[in-house]
Design an enzyme around this catalytic site. Structure first.
Site, mmCIF file in Angstrom:
data_model
loop_
_atom_site.group_PDB
_atom_site.id
_atom_site.type_symbol
_atom_site.label_atom_id
_atom_site.label_comp_id
_atom_site.label_asym_id
_atom_site.label_seq_id
_atom_site.Cartn_x
_atom_site.Cartn_y
_atom_site.Cartn_z
ATOM 1 N N HIS A 235 -10.223 8.457 -2.519
ATOM 2 C CA HIS A 235 -10.610 9.268 -3.668
ATOM 3 C C HIS A 235 -10.661 10.754 -3.389
ATOM 4 O O HIS A 235 -10.424 11.565 -4.276
ATOM 5 C CB HIS A 235 -11.881 8.709 -4.308
ATOM 6 N N GLU B 57 -4.207 -4.010 -11.923
ATOM 7 C CA GLU B 57 -4.493 -3.580 -10.546
ATOM 8 C C GLU B 57 -4.550 -4.771 -9.612
ATOM 9 O O GLU B 57 -4.600 -4.616 -8.397
ATOM 10 C CB GLU B 57 -5.849 -2.862 -10.485
ATOM 11 N N ASP C 209 -4.587 0.427 -6.488
ATOM 12 C CA ASP C 209 -5.230 -0.858 -6.204
ATOM 13 C C ASP C 209 -4.220 -1.996 -6.204
ATOM 14 O O ASP C 209 -4.366 -2.957 -5.446
ATOM 15 C CB ASP C 209 -6.354 -1.129 -7.214
ATOM 16 N N ARG D 230 -7.170 0.550 1.003
ATOM 17 C CA ARG D 230 -6.551 1.834 0.667
ATOM 18 C C ARG D 230 -7.194 3.011 1.366
ATOM 19 O O ARG D 230 -6.648 4.117 1.380
ATOM 20 C CB ARG D 230 -6.561 2.044 -0.850
ATOM 21 N N CYS E 198 -0.771 4.787 -13.971
ATOM 22 C CA CYS E 198 -1.712 5.888 -13.737
ATOM 23 C C CYS E 198 -2.154 5.959 -12.279
ATOM 24 O O CYS E 198 -3.042 6.723 -11.943
ATOM 25 C CB CYS E 198 -2.920 5.775 -14.663
#
Ligand code: PEP
Ligand code: MG
Length: 558
Positions: free
Chosen positions: A183, A409, A433, A443, A480
């Site tokens: 993130h 995802e 994801d 991730r 996205c």
């Protein structure tokens, strides 16, 4: 010297290093002070210095940074911490330990009190860390106050650290750990900062070293020569010139593809007001609450959502309901001791344990819609089954929301996309994801970046079959995840039949330009070439070979 990592974005920048430092660790067995009274005076002085420096930084800052620093400065000026710590020092405890323990007991009290007080726990922890660092003779933790435009180098940055960066002075980020879909990297991309993650060798960089950060190539050049500096400035100019194109997204032969932005705060929405984004394809609402220790109220949420809707006028906005858990834990809802948080009760699944969280959020989005006259779309993260999609759609429609979708995802949903799409109005593929769950690779683990490569054939197959299902049912299928912002991948996605691409705002000009230079047929050929390959690197190479030469050069794609 050249340091390699994984680049986020296509931009490049040259500037001096400013190192961010980790939180200090206080060992249990620090020796007692020889002279407690002089230790108390030294402690009082350090607390005064920390308080004054926070106040000065708060006065000079603006926006979220000002808010965070002001709250922290107030906490540092509170005499209770100084008094409590001084009493411990007088009883023979080392000053750093005394501050740590006193702060901990207040933090526990704040958390137990809940509400506003609980939110102050983070501010107090930040004050504690700064005082302890000074007492131990260590650099202040976190991103330092900047006196010049700088490249921030850190072992790691929390999403909360990244969210309060002083954008007027931060040129770029170099992170030793993390991965391209962690993130921090995503937020850096949203802020338009060139960013390199997994740059392990950056631990050797020092304050004021001059570096050239090239996100397209994933490199950091230490002490760049004239040639490198010129190349960086040419890239910046080339990308800058693409910003002037603000037309709608589409191929050279007029096949329209909505180009949208990913955002995480209402301030991000304000920043978009002058951007060419056709709207917001992913509003990561959990980013608003990363620091909260209590669930946000309906009113609080409605205010923020209304502000974002106002900033975007009649442009499309897709709210994603809280994606709390795993890499984005929210203190007020996630169980922090879950063994496998990425596979646990997170995101939409929280409806099983705290159903009111979703109810309140949907009601807040509906209230914001009513106030602003907007017509947002809403989608749920981490949907795994047709029943979940059906239940979410029913809840959102009951709240009065018109366009309801889910994210793809989890491979299970991609494999059954037809059945899931039958329940909702649209889907949006979260490739970050989807890659994590398809490849069974965390991730956040930079070491597994090869498995998380966006060109992995299995992931491409799942995206393509989801797009096929959308075409069959005539429903929108967006992407996205971070892969939508990669210009070569964007061409392949459009060739597969994806109808919208949502990405970090900084990636929009490059993707818009790449699309404009190719026909829809060429995009289909690019998709087919990628889907026919057997490995991730062959897939990218096959796609790249069909990309226009000028696009390859301008965006440094080779
Ligand atoms: C994704 O998983 O691709 C996505 C867009 O959601 P997030 O990155 O916020 O998990
Ligand atoms: Mg996701």
């Amino acid at each position: 010297m050249l340091i390699h990592g994984v680049g986020v974005g296509r931009n490049a920048v040259v500037g001096p290093v400013a190192r961010a430092h980790p939180v200090p660790v206080v060992l249990a067995n620090v020796p007692a002070p020889l002279d407690p009274e002089s230790a108390v005076s030294a402690l009082t002085e350090v607390i005064g210095e920390v308080s004054a420096s926070l106040r000065a930084r708060a006065d000079a800052a603006s926006g979220t940074l000002k808010e965070v620093l002001s709250a922290t400065a107030m906490m540092a000026a509170d005499p209770a911490l100084a008094k409590g710590a001084a009493a411990k020092v007088r009883s023979g405890v080392a000053p750093a330990r005394a501050v740590w323990d006193t702060a901990e007991s207040f933090i526990d009290m704040f958390k137990a009190a809940g509400g506003y007080m609980a939110d102050r726990a983070t501010d107090l922890a930040s004050v504690r860390d700064r005082i302890v660092a000074r007492l131990l003779g260590l650099p202040e933790p976190g991103v330092p106050a900047l006196d010049r435009a700088s490249v921030i180098v850190a072992e790691d940055l929390s999403p909360a650290d990244t969210a309060v960066l002083d954008l007027d002075l931060v040129l770029g980020l170099v992170i030793e750990r993390g991965g391209p879909t962690s993130h921090t990297a995503i937020i850096a991309g949203q802020l338009g900062l060139p960013c390199i993650v997994r740059a392990t060798a950056a631990s050797d960089l020092h304050d004021r070293d001059v570096v050239a950060v090239d996100a397209a190539r994933g490199t950091v050049t230490v002490g760049p020569d004239e040639e490198t500096i010129t190349a960086v400035s040419m890239r910046r100019q080339a990308l800058e010139s693409l910003n002037s194109d603000s037309g709608p997204g589409g191929t050279s032969d007029g096949h329209g593809v909505q180009l949208l932005a990913n955002i995480g705060t209402a301030e991000d929405a304000d920043r978009l007001s002058s951007s060419a984004a056709e709207g917001v394809g992913l509003f990561r609402t959990e980013v608003l609450f990363l620091d909260s220790t209590t669930a946000p109220t309906l009113e609080e949420q409605a205010g923020t959502y209304a502000r974002a809707l106002d900033a975007l006028g009649d442009r499309k906005v897709v709210f994603r309901t809280l994606d709390a858990g795993a890499d984005k834990p929210l203190a007020f809802v996630n169980q922090l001791d879950e063994e496998n948080p990425a596979l646990g009760i997170r995101a939409y699944r929280l409806v099983r344990t705290v159903p009111e969280l979703l109810e309140v959020q949907l009601a807040a989005i509906a209230a914001a819609t009513e106030r602003t006259g907007g017509s947002p779309w809403v989608m749920a993260p981490m949907i795994a089954t047709v029943e979940e999609a059906r239940d979410f759609a029913a809840a959102a429609r009951a709240a009065g929301i018109g366009r309801v979708g889910v994210m793809v995802e989890i491979p299970a949903v991609a494999l059954r996309a037809r059945d899931v799409l039958a329940e909702v109005d649209f889907v949006s593929i979260g490739t970050n994801d989807l890659a994590q769950y398809t490849m069974a690779a965390d991730r956040l683990r930079g070491e597994l970046a090869d498995l998380l490569n966006i060109w992995q054939p299995a992931v491409l197959d799942l995206v393509a079959s989801t797009a096929d299902a959308g075409a069959e049912l005539d429903k929108p299928v967006g992407v996205c995840g971070e892969s939508a912002g990669d210009p070569v991948m964007a061409l392949a996605l459009v060739g597969m039949g994806v109808t919208s691409l949502s990405m970090s705002p900084a990636s929009l000009p490059g993707v818009r330009y790449a699309l404009r230079r190719h026909t829809q047929e060429r995009c289909r050929e690019i998709a087919l070439a990628a889907l026919s390959a057997r490995t991730a690197s062959e897939a990218r190479a096959a796609a790249l070979a069909l990309v226009d030469r000028e696009v390859r050069d301008t965006l440094a794609l080779d």
